[in-house]
Design a protein around this motif. Sequence first.
Motif, short mmCIF file in Angstrom:
data_model
loop_
_atom_site.label_atom_id
_atom_site.label_comp_id
_atom_site.label_asym_id
_atom_site.label_seq_id
_atom_site.Cartn_x
_atom_site.Cartn_y
_atom_site.Cartn_z
N GLU A 95 0.85 -1.18 0.00
CA GLU A 95 0.00 0.00 0.00
C GLU A 95 0.89 1.23 0.00
OE1 GLU A 95 -2.52 -0.34 3.41
OE2 GLU A 95 -4.04 -1.48 2.32
N SER A 96 0.63 2.15 -0.91
CA SER A 96 1.46 3.34 -1.03
C SER A 96 1.06 4.37 0.02
CB SER A 96 1.29 3.96 -2.43
OG SER A 96 0.05 4.65 -2.52
N PRO A 97 1.92 5.33 0.30
CA PRO A 97 1.49 6.47 1.13
C PRO A 97 0.47 7.30 0.37
CG PRO A 97 3.66 6.87 0.20
CD PRO A 97 3.32 5.46 -0.14
N SER A 98 -0.24 8.16 1.06
CA SER A 98 -1.25 8.99 0.42
C SER A 98 -0.59 10.05 -0.45
CB SER A 98 -2.13 9.67 1.48
OG SER A 98 -3.11 10.47 0.88
N LEU A 99 -1.05 10.14 -1.70
CA LEU A 99 -0.54 11.11 -2.66
C LEU A 99 -1.71 11.98 -3.11
CD1 LEU A 99 1.53 8.57 -4.78
CD2 LEU A 99 2.40 10.06 -2.97
N ALA A 100 -1.87 13.15 -2.50
CA ALA A 100 -2.99 14.05 -2.79
C ALA A 100 -4.33 13.35 -2.61
CB ALA A 100 -2.86 14.61 -4.20
N GLY A 101 -4.40 12.49 -1.60
CA GLY A 101 -5.63 11.77 -1.31
C GLY A 101 -5.73 10.41 -1.95
N PHE A 102 -4.81 10.07 -2.86
CA PHE A 102 -4.82 8.78 -3.55
C PHE A 102 -3.86 7.80 -2.89
CE2 PHE A 102 -6.40 11.65 -6.78
CZ PHE A 102 -7.40 10.91 -7.41
N SER A 159 3.99 -22.52 -11.64
CA SER A 159 3.96 -21.38 -10.72
C SER A 159 2.84 -20.41 -11.02
CB SER A 159 5.30 -20.64 -10.74
OG SER A 159 5.58 -20.17 -12.05
N GLY A 160 2.30 -20.43 -12.26
CA GLY A 160 1.22 -19.53 -12.60
C GLY A 160 -0.15 -20.03 -12.19
N ASP A 161 -0.22 -21.30 -11.76
CA ASP A 161 -1.50 -21.86 -11.35
C ASP A 161 -1.85 -21.44 -9.93
OD1 ASP A 161 -1.50 -23.08 -13.74
OD2 ASP A 161 -1.33 -25.14 -13.02
N ASN A 162 -3.14 -21.42 -9.64
CA ASN A 162 -3.62 -21.22 -8.27
C ASN A 162 -3.16 -19.90 -7.66
OD1 ASN A 162 -5.36 -22.76 -6.62
ND2 ASN A 162 -3.72 -23.04 -5.15
N GLN A 163 -3.17 -18.84 -8.45
CA GLN A 163 -2.69 -17.55 -7.96
C GLN A 163 -3.79 -16.49 -8.05
OE1 GLN A 163 0.55 -16.24 -10.40
NE2 GLN A 163 -0.69 -16.00 -12.22
N VAL A 164 -3.63 -15.46 -7.22
CA VAL A 164 -4.55 -14.33 -7.22
C VAL A 164 -3.73 -13.05 -7.29
CG1 VAL A 164 -6.36 -13.11 -5.96
CG2 VAL A 164 -6.19 -15.58 -5.79
N MET A 165 -4.17 -12.10 -8.12
CA MET A 165 -3.51 -10.80 -8.20
C MET A 165 -4.57 -9.70 -8.20
SD MET A 165 -0.48 -11.53 -11.00
CE MET A 165 -1.57 -12.39 -12.14
N GLU A 166 -4.29 -8.61 -7.48
CA GLU A 166 -5.21 -7.49 -7.46
C GLU A 166 -4.44 -6.18 -7.48
OE1 GLU A 166 -9.04 -6.19 -4.80
OE2 GLU A 166 -7.05 -6.03 -3.87
N ALA A 167 -4.92 -5.24 -8.26
CA ALA A 167 -4.42 -3.87 -8.26
C ALA A 167 -5.57 -2.95 -7.91
CB ALA A 167 -3.84 -3.50 -9.62
N SER A 168 -5.28 -1.92 -7.11
CA SER A 168 -6.37 -1.06 -6.64
C SER A 168 -5.90 0.37 -6.44
CB SER A 168 -6.95 -1.59 -5.33
OG SER A 168 -5.97 -1.53 -4.30
N VAL A 169 -6.87 1.28 -6.40
CA VAL A 169 -6.62 2.67 -6.07
C VAL A 169 -7.76 3.15 -5.19
CG1 VAL A 169 -7.76 3.47 -8.18
CG2 VAL A 169 -6.16 4.99 -6.99
N ARG A 170 -7.44 3.99 -4.21
CA ARG A 170 -8.46 4.53 -3.30
C ARG A 170 -8.22 6.02 -3.13
NH1 ARG A 170 -10.59 1.60 2.20
NH2 ARG A 170 -12.32 3.04 2.66
N TYR A 171 -9.30 6.79 -3.28
CA TYR A 171 -9.22 8.24 -3.09
C TYR A 171 -10.10 8.64 -1.92
CZ TYR A 171 -9.95 13.23 -3.55
OH TYR A 171 -10.03 14.57 -3.26
N THR A 172 -9.53 9.45 -1.01
CA THR A 172 -10.27 9.96 0.13
C THR A 172 -10.04 11.46 0.23
OG1 THR A 172 -9.96 7.86 1.30
CG2 THR A 172 -10.67 9.74 2.61
N GLY A 173 -11.12 12.22 0.20
CA GLY A 173 -11.00 13.67 0.32
C GLY A 173 -12.27 14.38 -0.11
N HIS A 174 -12.47 15.59 0.44
CA HIS A 174 -13.62 16.43 0.08
C HIS A 174 -14.96 15.72 0.28
CE1 HIS A 174 -10.75 19.29 -1.64
NE2 HIS A 174 -10.21 18.28 -2.31
N GLY A 175 -15.03 14.88 1.32
CA GLY A 175 -16.26 14.16 1.61
C GLY A 175 -16.42 12.86 0.87
#
Length: 369
Positions: A177-184, A199-215
């Motif tokens: 998890e990255s530090p907050s960058l202008a709320g992101f 090695s490619g079997d039975n794996q899970v990958m996720e990428a995400s972004v979260r913004y918090t600010g201005h309500g």
Amino acid sequence: MKKIAAAAALAALAVPSFAQSSVTLYGVADMFYQYADGANSLSRAQSGGLAGSRFGLRGSEDLGGGLRANFTLEGGVNLDDGTSGQGGALFGRQAHVGLSGAFGAVSLGRQYTALYAATNDHSLFTSAGAGPSTALIGGFGGGYELVRGASATAAPPQAGATGNGAPARINNSIKYESPSLAGFKLGAVYGMGEVAGASGDNQVMEASVRYTGHGFDVIGSYLTDEARGGIGVNSTDARIGTLSGAYNFAPFRVVAGYIDFDDKRVANLDGEGAWVGIDYQTGKTTWKAQYVINSPKNLSNADSKAFGVGVVYDLSKRTALYSSLTRFRNDANAGAGGLGRFNAALPAGLTSAVDNDITEFAVGIRHTF
């Protein structure tokens, strides 16, 4: 005297070092009475209506220079019978250790995904087992429970790649998890397949972004889940896109979310779910209403819908009383065998082939510590 002074100096140095470490015991105890009326009626006492009952240990140590070591061990508890949740795992909710600092946070173990955060933080009834919760969404791909977690059988495709908990929780994972960058904040999780020779079997990958600010609080994520019964045998191959958000304009808050399940297998058993809700807080009381829909794309006349209203009254900062009234409307082909879906595993005998709608009343108490 010199020895005493030296000992005192060492003790003085040791005290602030010790003070920088902390371990916290925390948890939730939540029980509710449930009355459900379908083809037949059912009364029972259940655990986790407002939030899943749990206990946990959380610790942090200051390593200096802004670097910290962190760990979390959290287990689900079924208060109605005293058993462990998440299939009986001792720390089935979370179990991880890692480092954090100016670079963000890295951790290893069994960990939540952004999909979990979206379906809980942005649902007025979370993904718990009472009311119109996001636990209604799922059952795609032949039984894949993308919000509730794996089925009791823990067999693909119901379980997903990482056994009990996928994709809301991922075993054998590395998370950043990255530090907050202008709320992101950016996030990534990789659940290692740990299959020798593939090695490619039975794996899970996720990428995400979260913004918090201005309500606003908004989450977007994309997750791939690949569970294979053996080398080259594809039992689950899913892509899950999630977008959810909340907007707070006190005393009101509005939430909404959408999940798309893309089944990449030949069967192509796709599905989608969505929800929208609003709450109003006045003093110690919060009134709320939410609508949820679950829709398999490969079947017609197979939607499940839930609309409910609820109230939470805070007796204190840690203890609350709550109640909800919900109507579940199931199309003729909704759910396995066309018997409909519910906010938890469907109790046997509650619905029938000709009557699979359900009215639920719940009243309970939640205490946090």
